[in-house]
Design a protein around this motif. Structure first.
Motif, mmCIF file in Angstrom:
data_model
loop_
_atom_site.group_PDB
_atom_site.id
_atom_site.type_symbol
_atom_site.label_atom_id
_atom_site.label_comp_id
_atom_site.label_asym_id
_atom_site.label_seq_id
_atom_site.Cartn_x
_atom_site.Cartn_y
_atom_site.Cartn_z
ATOM 1 N N TYR A 99 0.836 -1.197 0.000
ATOM 2 C CA TYR A 99 0.000 0.000 0.000
ATOM 3 C C TYR A 99 0.870 1.246 0.000
ATOM 4 O O TYR A 99 0.621 2.197 -0.746
ATOM 5 C CB TYR A 99 -0.907 -0.010 1.236
ATOM 6 C CG TYR A 99 -1.714 1.257 1.408
ATOM 7 C CD1 TYR A 99 -2.937 1.404 0.778
ATOM 8 C CD2 TYR A 99 -1.231 2.306 2.176
ATOM 9 C CE1 TYR A 99 -3.667 2.561 0.915
ATOM 10 C CE2 TYR A 99 -1.952 3.474 2.319
ATOM 11 C CZ TYR A 99 -3.168 3.595 1.686
ATOM 12 O OH TYR A 99 -3.882 4.745 1.814
ATOM 13 N N ALA B 30 1.823 0.138 -4.828
ATOM 14 C CA ALA B 30 1.698 -1.062 -5.666
ATOM 15 C C ALA B 30 0.323 -1.672 -5.444
ATOM 16 O O ALA B 30 -0.312 -1.429 -4.416
ATOM 17 C CB ALA B 30 2.789 -2.053 -5.284
ATOM 18 N N PRO C 51 -5.566 -8.606 -2.799
ATOM 19 C CA PRO C 51 -6.853 -8.495 -2.106
ATOM 20 C C PRO C 51 -6.918 -9.459 -0.924
ATOM 21 O O PRO C 51 -6.301 -10.514 -0.933
ATOM 22 C CB PRO C 51 -7.880 -8.854 -3.178
ATOM 23 C CG PRO C 51 -7.118 -9.493 -4.265
ATOM 24 C CD PRO C 51 -5.718 -9.005 -4.180
ATOM 25 N N GLU C 52 -7.619 -9.020 0.055
ATOM 26 C CA GLU C 52 -7.741 -9.804 1.281
ATOM 27 C C GLU C 52 -8.569 -11.042 0.970
ATOM 28 O O GLU C 52 -9.777 -11.039 1.103
ATOM 29 C CB GLU C 52 -8.423 -8.936 2.329
ATOM 30 C CG GLU C 52 -8.451 -9.478 3.710
ATOM 31 C CD GLU C 52 -7.069 -9.624 4.296
ATOM 32 O OE1 GLU C 52 -6.981 -10.310 5.300
ATOM 33 O OE2 GLU C 52 -6.101 -9.090 3.762
ATOM 34 N N HIS D 116 -9.679 -15.196 1.161
ATOM 35 C CA HIS D 116 -10.078 -15.974 2.328
ATOM 36 C C HIS D 116 -8.932 -16.759 2.920
ATOM 37 O O HIS D 116 -9.078 -17.350 3.967
ATOM 38 C CB HIS D 116 -11.219 -16.916 1.955
ATOM 39 C CG HIS D 116 -12.446 -16.163 1.590
ATOM 40 N ND1 HIS D 116 -13.107 -15.390 2.507
ATOM 41 C CD2 HIS D 116 -13.086 -16.017 0.420
ATOM 42 C CE1 HIS D 116 -14.132 -14.812 1.901
ATOM 43 N NE2 HIS D 116 -14.130 -15.166 0.643
#
Lengths: 610, 199
Positions: free
Chosen positions: A95, A99, A103-104, A106
């Motif tokens: 972040y 860049a 994604p968060e 699972h």
């Protein structure tokens, strides 16, 4: 039942697992212990290089100075390297440089094998379990140190250790129990339970949550190794607890489910709310006091050195300005747990819900105005004594409100004396004894008489062992089925309680007597006239202290019930929305009445998963 | 169907219900600042004990504090707070050039402040181990310097992001939160400057 939770379960299974680590040398770049190892070494090197460069540039000699190297390289840079290696900062680093962030997915959520507990995991339930297992490890370590202390004290004269080692033993015992057991164990339980009670999907800052867990092992190892090298365990543990507290506060304020107003929150949430406020406000002071001592030792500053114009008593003031609120940090979450357990096991809503919450707030405010009652004999300004005595005794009022409310909750209730309730009842009775000796100690005349004697040791153990520890056990037994999907053995659990209860009283009650007679604390040798009681205490203490029993009871629960469910061949797994305790006849029911609005939500989740 | 597609796109835990008007990250930053203020409070308590309770000479006759240079430095830091605010208001109006210029200026002024402070350390003529006055001077300004360093790192990250085109009129949370922290660092310096140099 409800369709809302279904998409989570219907996703294809392979989507759930974390990405497999790459093979070959690229594995070194994959977040985990391997990367943590080389990054800790690298950061240690960078820290040393910075020290050497600064000293060279400033023209200080010698350029290579061991103390500063240990301090900067070993105690600051290497832990940061370890955290970066294990992957705590990966998302933030991406972040920060703009860049694309991964994604968060699972993979960061839930645990599908024991390995998932050994990596940076952002799921609040996994973090709760990580906290609890880590703290139980340090609890056993701290207990072992206490046993060594008792071995030395069994007879007058020197037995096993010299004075220096003895000082180390009880100091590390205390700091481990406070910073690596009681505070994080409550944080772990709350991590698991608070978001569920609020109806929140997770904590407000899951990555910060993971980071604050991974600071703990670092702090613990530093404290354990402080027999040999200087450490910064308190500062790291303090940073961890501040982050967790901040996270709880933001979660509780901004992430409550619709309809969950402040005055409908369960008391456990209220307790964690007030505790977190205390942590955020008070903990920087202990960090400050430890930094001052460190600077005085390493950089030869004069914070507390009279020769340079320093003020030695300042250390005690700054230390106790944190450490008195800290006793509430170590007790208020226990009040919350006791409120939950007693009300559920008495089959009655909690008595005086609003006053219970307000008394927490009263303790929070009063807690900041009493610190100097630890310093009545320290030589501080005498006029401070009486105001501090009055505020101290005032705290008995909100605490009394709580005790009487628990009793009134049980009044005419249908009490279920299962293991968690036994721990909660043990807590109420023992805490009252600890509170009464606290009133003695808060009164200036008596305090001057028993200052620095075993009376103080008895008091602190009645409130921390009989108080905090009993409620932690109450909480662990109470939520164990919810956390693991398995039931502990009620028989073994009760055995655990009674052994601890009897051993605890046999160990600590006599300390009141020898304390009033004048046996000083913090010394490895004592007057032979205290020999009989000390031998008795040393014999009784393993009964109280051997809480490897609990680990045994819980492990037995896993093994036994695993055999029960072997025919189903289901992998051990914690789902996002928890797992219904299948084997319990008496599993604690979620309740739905005012003050525990989370209960309804929790039950809803259980039904969905079932 | 659309909702379902959105649900499939969404990663991580389900969206939380927002039960407060305050944004979670802004609240988090304010709580963090509360905790930071208490950390400064511990250092100011030490200052109080040394200067008020012990009553040592401030500064001791053999030492001199560069009040004027530090005053210029203060002015630089205060100005940087205004450029930070300019950056934030620019991006709120969608003006990316203003954001970039504002962040860059803020960063540079913060850097000048920090370098001046380091220069002052090397010329001030006393060390942390030269009695309680030196201790308090170095530890309070040093603690503040550490905060400037953290603030500068955050500003640097935000500047990089702004030059890579990350913020817009609707999404500028990073700038806002970095700004709150920077203002805190600035206000804290005014307190430190007043108590250490002027009083």
């Amino acid at each position: 039942m409800t369709a809302t939770a279904l998409p989570i379960q219907h996703e294809p299974l392979e989507h759930h697992g974390p990405p497999a680590p790459p093979r070959g040398p690229r594995r070194l770049l994959y977040p985990g212990f391997l990367r943590a190892a080389w990054m800790a070494a690298l950061f240690f090197g960078i820290g040393c290089a910075i020290v050497v460069l600064c000293r060279w540039w400033g023209g200080w000699h010698p350029i290579w100075k061991g103390e500063i190297i240990v301090l900067v390289g070993g105690l600051v840079a290497a832990p940061i390297g370890f955290l970066s290696g294990i992957g705590s900062f990966d998302y933030w680093a991406r972040y920060a440089i703009g860049a694309p962030t991964v994604p968060e997915d699972h993979s960061g959520h839930g645990a599908y094998s024991w390995r998932d507990y050994l990596r940076v995991n952002t799921d609040h339930k996994v973090i709760g379990m990580q906290y609890l297992t880590t703290t139980i490890f340090f609890f056993l370590a701290g207990g072992l140190l206490a046993m060594l202390v008792r071995a030395e004290l069994a007879k007058p004269g020197m037995q096993f250790f010299n004075n220096q080692t003895y000082n180390g033993l009880f100091s590390v015992h205390a700091s481990l129990m406070i910073f690596l057991f009681v505070i994080p164990a409550f944080a772990g339980l709350a991590n698991f339970v608070v978001p569920l009670m609020l109806g929140a999907p997770d904590m407000a800052f899951p990555r910060l949550n993971a980071l604050s867990f991974w600071l703990l092992p670092i702090a613990g190892i530093m404290m354990l190794s402080s027999f040999f090298v200087p450490g910064m365990g308190v500062q790291w543990a303090g940073a961890s607890s501040i982050m967790t507290a901040l996270n709880f506060l933001v979660t509780i304020i901004t992430m409550r489910a619709p309809g969950m107003t402040f005055w409908r929150m369960p008391l456990l949430v209220w307790a964690n709310f007030t505790t977190s406020l205390l942590v955020v406000i008070a903990t920087p002071f202990i960090a400050g006091s430890q930094f001052f001592v460190m600077f005085d030792r390493v950089m030869h500053t004069s914070f507390f050195d009279t020769a340079g114009g320093g003020y030695p008593l300042g250390y005690q003031h700054i230390f106790w300005f944190y450490s008195h609120p800290a006793v509430y940090i170590m007790m208020l979450p226990g009040f919350g747990i006791a409120s939950e357990v007693i009300s559920a096991m008495s089959r009655k809503p909690i008595f005086g819900y609003r006053l219970m919450a307000l008394s927490l707030l009263a303790i929070l405010v009063l807690g900041f105005s009493v610190w100097a009652h630890h310093m009545f004999v320290s030589g501080m300004a005498p006029w401070l004594r009486v105001p501090m005595m009055i505020t101290t005794l005032l705290i008995a009022v909100p605490t009394g409100v709580k005790v009487f409310s628990w009793l009134a909750t049980m009044w005419e209730g249908k009490i279920d004396f299962s293991t968690p309730m036994l721990w909660a009842l043990g807590f109420v009775s023992m805490f009252v004894i600890g509170g009464l000796s606290g009133i003695y100690l808060g009164a200036v005349p008596i305090d001057i008489h028993v200052s620095d004697t075993y009376f103080v040791v008895a008091h602190i153990h009645y409130v921390l062992f009989g108080g905090s520890l009993f409620t932690i056990f109450a909480g662990i037994y109470y939520w164990f089925p919810k956390m693991t999907g398995r039931m502990y053995s009620e028989k073994l659990g009760k055995l655990h309680f009674w052994l601890t209860f009897i051993g605890f009283n046999a160990t600590f009650f006599p300390m009141h007597l020898i304390g009033v007679e004048g046996m000083p604390r913090r010394v490895s040798d004592y007057d032979p006239r205290f020999a009989h009681w000390n031998m008795f205490i040393s014999i009784a203490s393993p009964v109280a202290g051997n809480d490897a029993r609990m680990a045994g009871v819980l492990a037995a629960a896993r093994v036994q019930l695993r055999r029960d469910s072997a025919d189903r061949r289901r992998p051990v797994r914690i789902r996002r929305s928890g797992r219904a305790p299948r084997h319990s006849r008496r599993c604690p029911r979620a309740r739905a009445h005012r003050g525990t609005g989370g209960g309804r939500l929790m039950r809803l989740r259980l039904t969905v998963v079932r | 169907m659309e909702a379902h597609a959105a649900a499939a796109q969404h990663h991580g835990p389900p969206i939380a219900h927002q039960s407060s008007r305050v944004n979670a990250s802004v609240l988090g930053m304010f709580l963090f600042i509360a905790s930071e203020i208490m950390l400064f409070g511990a250092f100011f308590t030490a200052y109080f004990f040394v200067r008020v309770v012990n009553g040592i000479a401030w500064p001791p006759p053999q030492f001199n504090l560069p009040v004027f240079v530090a005053g210029v430095n203060t002015a630089i830091l205060v100005t940087s707070s205004f450029t930070m605010h300019w950056a934030l208001t620019s991006i709120k109006r969608g003006n990316r050039i203003g954001l970039q210029a504002g962040l860059l200026l803020t960063f540079l002024m913060g850097l000048v402040f920090l370098l001046t402070q380091a220069r002052e350390y090397s010329r001030v003529g006393f060390a942390p181990h030269d009695g309680a006055f030196g201790t308090i001077f170095y530890c309070l300004t040093g603690l503040h310097g550490a905060h400037v360093f953290v603030g500068l790192s955050i500003l640097l990250f935000m500047t990089i992001r702004s030059f890579r085109g990350h913020f817009s009129a609707d999404h500028h949370h990073g700038v806002e939160i970095a700004g709150i922290y920077w203002h805190f660092v600035d206000v804290m310096w005014i307190v430190v400057y007043t108590t250490i140099y002027i009083l």
